[in-house]
Structures are given as C-alpha cells and as structure tokens.
Design an enzyme around this catalytic site. Structure first.
Site, PDB file in Angstrom:
ATOM      1  CG  HIS A 133      -1.761   1.213   1.369  1.00 30.31           C
ATOM      2  ND1 HIS A 133      -3.087   1.244   0.994  1.00 30.31           N
ATOM      3  CD2 HIS A 133      -1.484   2.461   1.843  1.00 30.31           C
ATOM      4  CE1 HIS A 133      -3.578   2.452   1.212  1.00 30.31           C
ATOM      5  NE2 HIS A 133      -2.624   3.206   1.743  1.00 30.31           N
ATOM      6  CD  GLU A 134       1.766   3.580   3.595  1.00 32.22           C
ATOM      7  OE1 GLU A 134       2.063   4.661   3.044  1.00 32.22           O
ATOM      8  OE2 GLU A 134       0.685   3.410   4.196  1.00 32.22           O
ATOM      9  CG  HIS A 182       0.441   6.204  -0.767  1.00 30.92           C
ATOM     10  ND1 HIS A 182      -0.636   6.625  -1.500  1.00 30.92           N
ATOM     11  CD2 HIS A 182      -0.075   5.658   0.372  1.00 30.92           C
ATOM     12  CE1 HIS A 182      -1.755   6.344  -0.843  1.00 30.92           C
ATOM     13  NE2 HIS A 182      -1.437   5.759   0.285  1.00 30.92           N
TER      14      HIS A 182
END
Length: 444
Positions: free
Chosen positions: A24-25, A28
C-alpha cells in the site's frame, strides 16, 4: 501440534498484513518519487521504530506494531500565507466561544507549523501540494489500488490455482430408502420405499452425463432437472467404468419450504432422487478470481456504508454475549485469531491454505475500500481535497480569473482529529469484541 499450528496461522496472517501495508505504501511511494516529491520516511507499522535505514533522502523502517504505515512527503499541505494563517481572536465573545476558537486556532497553527517544517529547504516543485491535481490524485490513489491489485491476484490464485470446493457430477452415495415426512429415523425400516435413485440403478461412483436429454456439467444443473420433474420418468445417462449407461429415474414428490427475495416463504413440490454428490476442488477460469474480488468490493462497500449500525450491533453483542455477524467488521486481532483457528483445524492442508488466502484477499479489499472513504486523514480525504482544487481551478479558468491558491487543508485538522478519535474508538471496540466475543466462523 494444535497450538503450534495456531501460532503459525497467526504469524502467517501478520506477515501477510505487513506485506499488504508495505505494498500500500509503495503504491504511494513510487508515484511520489516519480513526480519528484521529497519523501522523508517510508515506515511500515506504528509505534516505536525497531529498524530503519536511510537510503538517499528517504529513511526506510519498520515499527513495532503492524497495524498501519505511512510515507512522509514534503508539503502535504500548501505553505500558509501570513493572512491565511489562523487569525488572532478579536471582538467580543463569550468565554466558551473564545476557548472553542482558541482550541481550533491552536490545532490549525500546530498543523501549519508541522507542515512548514517539511517545507524547509525544499523547492516548491518537490512538494506534494505543489503538484498538479491529477498527480496528487495518482499518488493518493496508488496505495488503495495496490491493495485491490493484490486482492485480485490472491483471489485468482484461490479460484484458478488452488481451486474451489464444488459438488461434482460424480455420485458419492445413494440413499437406500425414502423416510416418511417428519420422521427422525436415521436408518431404513421394513416397508420404507426404495429411494428413486436406488430403484433406477444409479450407483456410487457413477458420473452424471445427461438428464432428460440435457447434458449436465455441474451437480446443480442435475438437481434442477430432478426437482423440475416430480413423479415423471426421465432418462438418465451415467458414465460407469468408462462406458455410458442409460437408466430411467422417476423422482418422487417432495414438499420443501422456499424463501423468496423479499423474505416471504412458500411451500413447493419438487422432485427428489436421493443422490449425494462428491465434493472436489475445481479450478475455475482465470476471470473468476477478479470477478470474485469486485463482488467482494461491493459487499465491503455495503458494510462501510452501514458501519455505524454494524458497530452498534457489535457493541450490543459484546455486552449481551450475542452471536456476532460473521460478515461484520473485525480488527486485526479477530482476523489473526481466525487465521490461527483455520491453521489448527482438522482439515486437508489445501482447504486451510485456501481459507487463509481468502482471508488475506478479503483483508486487502477492506483496506482498499476503507482508505477511499472521503475523510481526512484517509487517502480518500486527500483525493477529495485535490479534486476540490481541480474544480476551483476549472471555474477560475472558465470565468477567466486568476488561478486560486491550493486549498489549505490544515484548517480541516480539527475535523481530522475528530475522525481520528472515532477511528481509535472503533478500533478499541472491535479489539474488545474480538477478544471477549469473537466471531465464530468455524463453530463454537
């Protein structure tokens, strides 16, 4: 052995959760770096740092508790101008109103001060707030999309790699007789009529090929034909020892209660043969996994949309000892506990692996949906702010006005704080429920 298997299941789920958060990170991080944003930290977990290493301008690390993660980008909010900063209190106001405004102003000023620190020595073009609207949306959408992609992959592995348990067209057993309606007997008695399948000559191990002239590929298709023909002889073709055998089956009438979509019930007469199918793990087409993932998204969206009512039910069940809804919200404690129970269950290894993969895939769907809720500090909140900026710029361009300054989202910090408090409260409730009144997915 059971305790060890339980612990292995918990560890596997914790590692799976950590990988999901890390991806998920990364969703980003990669676009942020691609667009030139200065990223100070990439952290997996919350709490104290247990390991970190700086590479270039970014510190990569792990924290003690695998319940979240973050990347720290320069200028998450635009620099506040002198006249845009929280104004001093002026004019007459009640003491309560003054205190309320003072708390609000303090929160905003603290957020602005923290944001200003990330801007020190950083060119405006390398800040998140300095990017165009679409780049900000891509960065914030990247995290949830990584969870969706991972869920699709996991569901594809489950459906097309491991396979799903399905009732096949192979006959597992044939009932010896037809027990009278309402009977509690478990064995046939003299005088009980022979089951239609037994009378027709169907044997365990036979594979159903066609019924009443219609080829069947699933047991559900065969059952539908049998149920549609009560009291009527139909031809049944079975494969036995490599050869097709044609038999005549006359399903008897059986009255069953049927529940309609609106909840109403009725009694219908259907055919009954007395056949039980074998259950095997069947690999499904490659599109079955992605289809299941998107169906799961719809189910989770409904849960999130009804979250207040779901949380109320969870709290009520916690304090009354009622049985919790297996489809309701759970904390990481609940998911880990279920994973441990699955790993320790007395079931074939592939069945347990399949359930674990399904749990992890569903967890990623939950991360995808929940992070898109349009409230700060969630990703959806940042996307909403970026889109609002886009709307304001579009209107300014339409009416030939100067481009407006980026939205100062630090002024939403008090609202963000309320959201954080509610999230903490929700987490505490679910933690308590998962410890003292856990979901009984595998039975009590």
């Amino acid at each position: 052995m059971g305790v060890l298997a339980f612990l292995i299941g918990v560890v596997v789920m914790v590692i799976g959760l950590g990988v999901s958060i890390a991806l998920h990170e990364i969703g980003h991080l990669v676009p942020a770096k691609r667009f030139g944003v200065r990223v100070g930290q990439y952290m997996i977990g919350m709490g104290p740092t247990v390991w970190s290493k700086r590479r270039g301008e970014t510190e990569y690390g792990l924290k003690a508790f695998p319940i979240g993660g973050y990347i720290s980008m320069a200028g998450m909010y635009p620099a506040a101008s002198a006249d845009a900063k929280a104004p001093a209190l002026a004019g007459a106001a009640s003491a309560r109103e003054t205190r309320r405004r003072s708390i609000y102003a303090t929160l905003v000023q603290d957020a602005q001060a923290a944001n200003e620190e990330t801007l020190d020595g950083v060119d405006a073009s390398r800040t998140f707030s300095g990017l165009s609207v679409w780049k900000r949306v891509v960065i914030m959408l990247g995290g949830p999309l990584m969870n969706l992609v991972l869920a699709v992959v996991l569901f594809a592995v489950l459906f097309s790699g491991i396979g799903m348990q399905q009732a096949t067209t192979t006959v597992s057993s044939v009932a010896e007789c037809v027990l009278p309606a309402g009977s509690t007997a478990t064995e046939c008695a003299d005088g009980d009529a022979a089951a239609p399948a037994l009378a027709a000559g169907i044997e365990p191990g036979d594979s159903l090929v066609s019924l009443d002239g219609t080829a069947v590929s699933t047991f559900a298709e065969a059952s539908a034909i049998i149920q549609a023909n009560p009291g009527r002889p139909i031809l049944v073709v079975v494969e036995r020892d490599g050869a097709d055998v044609t038999l005549t089956l006359t399903p008897i009438e059986n009255r069953v209660e049927v529940t309609a979509d609106d909840g109403s019930t009725s009694v219908e007469t259907v055919g009954y043969a007395g056949i039980t199918s074998s259950v095997e793990r069947v690999r499904e087409p490659i599109w079955a996994g992605p289809q299941a993932a998107f169906e799961n998204v719809g189910a989770v969206v409904q849960i999130v949309a009804n979250l207040p009512a779901r949380l109320y039910d969870t709290a009520y069940d916690l304090f009354t000892g009622g049985e919790r809804d297996a489809d309701g919200p759970m904390s990481v404690v609940g998911v880990g506990r279920l994973a441990g129970e699955v790993a320790a269950a007395d079931a074939p290894i592939m069945d347990r692996v399949g359930v674990m993969v399904s749990l992890l895939a569903s967890l990623n769907i939950a991360l995808f949906v929940f992070n898109l809720v349009p409230l700060l500090p969630l990703d959806g909140g940042h996307i909403l702010v970026a889109l609002w900026d886009g709307v304001r710029r579009a209107f300014a361009k339409l009416f030939r006005r100067p481009p407006p300054a980026p939205t100062d989202a630090t002024r939403l910090v008090p609202v963000t704080l309320v959201v954080v408090v509610l999230l903490v409260g929700m987490g505490a409730l679910l933690f308590a429920a998962d410890i003292f009144n856990p979901v009984q997915l595998l039975g009590g």
